[in-house]
Design a protein around this motif. Structure first.
Motif, PDB file in Angstrom:
ATOM      1  N   GLY A 107       0.833  -1.204   0.000  1.00 60.76           N
ATOM      2  CA  GLY A 107       0.000   0.000   0.000  1.00 60.76           C
ATOM      3  C   GLY A 107       0.866   1.253   0.000  1.00 60.76           C
ATOM      4  O   GLY A 107       0.954   1.946   1.012  1.00 60.76           O
ATOM      5  N   LYS A 108       1.525   1.525  -1.114  1.00 59.06           N
ATOM      6  CA  LYS A 108       2.445   2.671  -1.216  1.00 59.06           C
ATOM      7  C   LYS A 108       1.802   3.960  -0.717  1.00 59.06           C
ATOM      8  O   LYS A 108       2.381   4.679   0.098  1.00 59.06           O
ATOM      9  CB  LYS A 108       2.879   2.890  -2.672  1.00 59.06           C
ATOM     10  N   LYS A 109       0.613   4.257  -1.231  1.00 57.75           N
ATOM     11  CA  LYS A 109      -0.057   5.516  -0.892  1.00 57.75           C
ATOM     12  C   LYS A 109      -0.283   5.625   0.616  1.00 57.75           C
ATOM     13  O   LYS A 109      -0.012   6.662   1.222  1.00 57.75           O
ATOM     14  CB  LYS A 109      -1.383   5.621  -1.660  1.00 57.75           C
ATOM     15  N   PHE A 110      -0.769   4.544   1.230  1.00 56.67           N
ATOM     16  CA  PHE A 110      -1.028   4.535   2.671  1.00 56.67           C
ATOM     17  C   PHE A 110       0.248   4.822   3.456  1.00 56.67           C
ATOM     18  O   PHE A 110       0.292   5.730   4.282  1.00 56.67           O
ATOM     19  CB  PHE A 110      -1.626   3.180   3.099  1.00 56.67           C
ATOM     20  N   TRP A 111       1.288   4.020   3.221  1.00 61.20           N
ATOM     21  CA  TRP A 111       2.507   4.125   4.030  1.00 61.20           C
ATOM     22  C   TRP A 111       3.260   5.430   3.805  1.00 61.20           C
ATOM     23  O   TRP A 111       3.851   5.974   4.726  1.00 61.20           O
ATOM     24  CB  TRP A 111       3.411   2.921   3.775  1.00 61.20           C
ATOM     25  N   GLN A 112       3.235   5.944   2.590  1.00 63.00           N
ATOM     26  CA  GLN A 112       3.958   7.186   2.329  1.00 63.00           C
ATOM     27  C   GLN A 112       3.163   8.411   2.789  1.00 63.00           C
ATOM     28  O   GLN A 112       3.746   9.441   3.068  1.00 63.00           O
ATOM     29  CB  GLN A 112       4.348   7.262   0.853  1.00 63.00           C
ATOM     30  N   ALA A 113       1.837   8.280   2.907  1.00 62.51           N
ATOM     31  CA  ALA A 113       1.021   9.377   3.424  1.00 62.51           C
ATOM     32  C   ALA A 113       1.030   9.404   4.954  1.00 62.51           C
ATOM     33  O   ALA A 113       1.075  10.472   5.556  1.00 62.51           O
ATOM     34  CB  ALA A 113      -0.414   9.257   2.915  1.00 62.51           C
ATOM     35  N   CYS A 114       0.988   8.244   5.578  1.00 56.50           N
ATOM     36  CA  CYS A 114       0.891   8.171   7.040  1.00 56.50           C
ATOM     37  C   CYS A 114       2.218   8.437   7.746  1.00 56.50           C
ATOM     38  O   CYS A 114       2.234   9.006   8.838  1.00 56.50           O
ATOM     39  CB  CYS A 114       0.357   6.803   7.473  1.00 56.50           C
ATOM     40  N   ILE A 115       3.294   7.996   7.141  1.00 57.58           N
ATOM     41  CA  ILE A 115       4.613   8.148   7.774  1.00 57.58           C
ATOM     42  C   ILE A 115       5.546   8.819   6.778  1.00 57.58           C
ATOM     43  O   ILE A 115       5.767   8.304   5.687  1.00 57.58           O
ATOM     44  CB  ILE A 115       5.173   6.783   8.228  1.00 57.58           C
ATOM     45  N   LYS A 116       6.077   9.946   7.156  1.00 55.41           N
ATOM     46  CA  LYS A 116       7.003  10.692   6.298  1.00 55.41           C
ATOM     47  C   LYS A 116       8.415  10.154   6.516  1.00 55.41           C
ATOM     48  O   LYS A 116       9.204  10.680   7.300  1.00 55.41           O
ATOM     49  CB  LYS A 116       6.932  12.196   6.607  1.00 55.41           C
ATOM     50  N   TRP A 117       8.713   9.055   5.823  1.00 56.78           N
ATOM     51  CA  TRP A 117       9.972   8.344   6.008  1.00 56.78           C
ATOM     52  C   TRP A 117      11.186   9.233   5.767  1.00 56.78           C
ATOM     53  O   TRP A 117      12.165   9.174   6.502  1.00 56.78           O
ATOM     54  CB  TRP A 117      10.013   7.114   5.099  1.00 56.78           C
ATOM     55  N   GLU A 118      11.142  10.063   4.725  1.00 53.57           N
ATOM     56  CA  GLU A 118      12.280  10.925   4.397  1.00 53.57           C
ATOM     57  C   GLU A 118      12.545  11.944   5.490  1.00 53.57           C
ATOM     58  O   GLU A 118      13.686  12.370   5.681  1.00 53.57           O
ATOM     59  CB  GLU A 118      12.095  11.602   3.040  1.00 53.57           C
ATOM     60  N   ALA A 119      11.506  12.344   6.225  1.00 59.91           N
ATOM     61  CA  ALA A 119      11.701  13.288   7.331  1.00 59.91           C
ATOM     62  C   ALA A 119      12.587  12.663   8.412  1.00 59.91           C
ATOM     63  O   ALA A 119      13.419  13.356   9.003  1.00 59.91           O
ATOM     64  CB  ALA A 119      10.355  13.719   7.915  1.00 59.91           C
ATOM     65  N   PHE A 120      12.433  11.375   8.661  1.00 61.64           N
ATOM     66  CA  PHE A 120      13.302  10.699   9.628  1.00 61.64           C
ATOM     67  C   PHE A 120      14.764  10.824   9.211  1.00 61.64           C
ATOM     68  O   PHE A 120      15.640  11.048  10.034  1.00 61.64           O
ATOM     69  CB  PHE A 120      12.944   9.209   9.743  1.00 61.64           C
ATOM     70  N   VAL A 121      15.025  10.679   7.919  1.00 61.56           N
ATOM     71  CA  VAL A 121      16.388  10.792   7.389  1.00 61.56           C
ATOM     72  C   VAL A 121      16.854  12.245   7.472  1.00 61.56           C
ATOM     73  O   VAL A 121      17.953  12.536   7.960  1.00 61.56           O
ATOM     74  CB  VAL A 121      16.471  10.268   5.934  1.00 61.56           C
ATOM     75  N   GLU A 122      16.024  13.178   7.015  1.00 58.42           N
ATOM     76  CA  GLU A 122      16.385  14.598   7.003  1.00 58.42           C
ATOM     77  C   GLU A 122      16.700  15.125   8.390  1.00 58.42           C
ATOM     78  O   GLU A 122      17.592  15.947   8.564  1.00 58.42           O
ATOM     79  CB  GLU A 122      15.256  15.420   6.368  1.00 58.42           C
ATOM     80  N   TYR A 123      15.986  14.652   9.404  1.00 59.31           N
ATOM     81  CA  TYR A 123      16.223  15.089  10.777  1.00 59.31           C
ATOM     82  C   TYR A 123      17.320  14.278  11.481  1.00 59.31           C
ATOM     83  O   TYR A 123      17.607  14.506  12.646  1.00 59.31           O
ATOM     84  CB  TYR A 123      14.933  15.043  11.599  1.00 59.31           C
ATOM     85  N   GLY A 124      17.892  13.301  10.764  1.00 61.00           N
ATOM     86  CA  GLY A 124      18.981  12.518  11.332  1.00 61.00           C
ATOM     87  C   GLY A 124      18.554  11.452  12.319  1.00 61.00           C
ATOM     88  O   GLY A 124      19.368  10.957  13.097  1.00 61.00           O
ATOM     89  N   MET A 125      17.282  11.081  12.283  1.00 64.17           N
ATOM     90  CA  MET A 125      16.781  10.074  13.217  1.00 64.17           C
ATOM     91  C   MET A 125      17.066   8.653  12.748  1.00 64.17           C
ATOM     92  O   MET A 125      17.227   7.754  13.562  1.00 64.17           O
ATOM     93  CB  MET A 125      15.275  10.234  13.441  1.00 64.17           C
ATOM     94  N   ILE A 126      17.088   8.470  11.431  1.00 61.16           N
ATOM     95  CA  ILE A 126      17.499   7.196  10.849  1.00 61.16           C
ATOM     96  C   ILE A 126      18.429   7.507   9.684  1.00 61.16           C
ATOM     97  O   ILE A 126      18.434   8.625   9.170  1.00 61.16           O
ATOM     98  CB  ILE A 126      16.295   6.327  10.370  1.00 61.16           C
ATOM     99  N   SER A 127      19.199   6.520   9.299  1.00 59.57           N
ATOM    100  CA  SER A 127      20.121   6.710   8.178  1.00 59.57           C
ATOM    101  C   SER A 127      19.389   6.435   6.864  1.00 59.57           C
ATOM    102  O   SER A 127      18.314   5.827   6.843  1.00 59.57           O
ATOM    103  CB  SER A 127      21.304   5.754   8.312  1.00 59.57           C
ATOM    104  N   GLU A 128      20.012   6.856   5.795  1.00 56.46           N
ATOM    105  CA  GLU A 128      19.480   6.546   4.462  1.00 56.46           C
ATOM    106  C   GLU A 128      19.426   5.028   4.284  1.00 56.46           C
ATOM    107  O   GLU A 128      18.511   4.494   3.674  1.00 56.46           O
ATOM    108  CB  GLU A 128      20.335   7.199   3.383  1.00 56.46           C
ATOM    109  N   SER A 129      20.416   4.339   4.857  1.00 55.29           N
ATOM    110  CA  SER A 129      20.461   2.875   4.788  1.00 55.29           C
ATOM    111  C   SER A 129      19.245   2.260   5.484  1.00 55.29           C
ATOM    112  O   SER A 129      18.658   1.298   4.989  1.00 55.29           O
ATOM    113  CB  SER A 129      21.754   2.369   5.420  1.00 55.29           C
ATOM    114  N   ASP A 130      18.868   2.810   6.641  1.00 53.63           N
ATOM    115  CA  ASP A 130      17.683   2.317   7.348  1.00 53.63           C
ATOM    116  C   ASP A 130      16.433   2.499   6.485  1.00 53.63           C
ATOM    117  O   ASP A 130      15.615   1.595   6.352  1.00 53.63           O
ATOM    118  CB  ASP A 130      17.474   3.062   8.671  1.00 53.63           C
ATOM    119  N   ALA A 131      16.298   3.688   5.898  1.00 60.42           N
ATOM    120  CA  ALA A 131      15.119   3.990   5.082  1.00 60.42           C
ATOM    121  C   ALA A 131      15.095   3.156   3.804  1.00 60.42           C
ATOM    122  O   ALA A 131      14.021   2.745   3.354  1.00 60.42           O
ATOM    123  CB  ALA A 131      15.080   5.479   4.740  1.00 60.42           C
TER     124      ALA A 131
END
Length: 154
Positions: free
Chosen positions: A85-109
């Motif tokens: 469910g691409k639309k669901f998961w990308q709308a509900c959780i802003k995965w790239e924001a985790f990377v941009e804020y340094g909370m997870i690595s690009e590798s994690d994402a």
């Protein structure tokens, strides 16, 4: 698995608003847990990959738990994580924001695989598992027998 007459494992949780495991679980492979942490432990124990359908907070909890265990090295292997469910998961959780804020690595994402159908999920999961298996075999070729024994048992 059920459609192909294969066994299907199910890990249920005792909740007041959920009756039972789904009807596709092989009865002798259905496990009911009282506590979330024991369910998550057994879910991760021999897990080779995770396929997640849209869900609520419990689903997100299990997804984040598995990602955290890999991120912190508690689970040594990189498991494929397929989100249906691409639309669901990308709308509900802003995965790239985790990377941009340094909370997870690009590798994690980048270990997250977004798909829309069961067929895409199957292809993504099996493809990633084969790739990981080949990488592991290549890695083991370069280890001495002593290091290999220690790594497999440790």
């Amino acid at each position: 698995a059920w459609q192909a007459n294969g066994p299907s494992v199910g890990f249920g949780i005792s909740l007041p608003f959920e009756d039972r495991l789904n009807p596709y679980v092989t009865p002798e492979l259905g496990f009911e847990f009282h506590y979330f942490f024991t369910r998550k432990f057994w879910m991760c124990y021999k897990c080779m990959g995770l396929v997640v359908a849209p869900g609520g907070l419990g689903t997100c909890d299990e997804l984040f738990e598995l990602m955290t265990l890999m991120q912190t090295g508690k689970i040594k292997r990189k498991l494929p994580i397929v989100l249906i469910g691409k639309k669901f998961w990308q709308a509900c959780i802003k995965w790239e924001a985790f990377v941009e804020y340094g909370m997870i690595s690009e590798s994690d994402a980048s270990q997250l695989i977004f798909v829309d159908t069961a067929e895409e999920a199957f292809e993504a999961l099996t493809g990633r598992l084969l790739k990981l298996e080949a990488e592991e075999e290549e890695h083991h070729k370069h280890l001495s027998p002593k290091k290999l024994r220690v790594q497999r048992t440790g």
